[in-house]
Design a protein around this motif. Sequence first.
Motif, PDB file in Angstrom:
ATOM      1  N   PRO A 142       0.823  -1.216   0.000  1.00 33.02           N
ATOM      2  CA  PRO A 142       0.000   0.000   0.000  1.00 33.02           C
ATOM      3  C   PRO A 142       0.860   1.270   0.000  1.00 33.02           C
ATOM      4  O   PRO A 142       1.972   1.280   0.509  1.00 33.02           O
ATOM      5  N   GLU A 143       0.301   2.325  -0.562  1.00 29.24           N
ATOM      6  CA  GLU A 143       0.979   3.623  -0.506  1.00 29.24           C
ATOM      7  C   GLU A 143       0.914   4.182   0.917  1.00 29.24           C
ATOM      8  O   GLU A 143       1.862   4.764   1.401  1.00 29.24           O
ATOM      9  N   ASP A 144      -0.233   3.988   1.563  1.00 30.36           N
ATOM     10  CA  ASP A 144      -0.445   4.453   2.939  1.00 30.36           C
ATOM     11  C   ASP A 144      -0.211   3.276   3.882  1.00 30.36           C
ATOM     12  O   ASP A 144      -0.868   2.242   3.762  1.00 30.36           O
ATOM     13  N   PRO A 145       0.721   3.398   4.841  1.00 32.02           N
ATOM     14  CA  PRO A 145       0.997   2.286   5.764  1.00 32.02           C
ATOM     15  C   PRO A 145      -0.216   1.833   6.574  1.00 32.02           C
ATOM     16  O   PRO A 145      -0.250   0.719   7.063  1.00 32.02           O
ATOM     17  N   ASN A 146      -1.223   2.687   6.709  1.00 30.30           N
ATOM     18  CA  ASN A 146      -2.430   2.348   7.480  1.00 30.30           C
ATOM     19  C   ASN A 146      -3.570   1.840   6.603  1.00 30.30           C
ATOM     20  O   ASN A 146      -4.677   1.625   7.095  1.00 30.30           O
TER      21      ASN A 146
END
Length: 174
Positions: free
Chosen positions: A18-22
């Motif tokens: 993912p681009e966003d770790p969350n």
Amino acid sequence: MASATQFKVGESKGWTVPEDPNFYSQWAESNRFQIGDSLLFVYPQGQDSVLLVKQEDYNTCNTSSFIEAYRDGNTVFTLSSSGPFYFISGNQENCLKHESLVVVVMGEKSNATAPSLPPSPSMASPPPPPESIIGTPITSPSVETISPPSAGSTMVMSLMTSVGALIGSLLYVL
């Protein structure tokens, strides 16, 4: 019982770094998973995989120890019990870049009714007045008159209170 739902992990992005770790934790938190639901992992076959792991292996991205491994590129995993399920990418580098997922499955609803509770004390009727035992009426115990404390004991109590306050304030400062 409600019909089972199939959730596509990551929706249109699928199972990828993912681009966003969350991203995957937010995705999981936005859904309600129940026993019988399934997860669909879509990823490039031969380039990635899905591992079902224990929490410790999830936390460390340990790809060498797993419960189950899937490599078909179109994995369907059925959630068979309540509690957490831990998934990581079979590619440790991807896992370290947050390609990992925790899904918490809710327990089954119970159809049993809750036991009835006794009425609260304010709602309950007062106990009946005491009755006599073998013809002898129950009387209240005698009340003794308590004399006020003497001047000497009052001074001792006042001194003890002052010393206690002094010690307490010293301990607070330290």
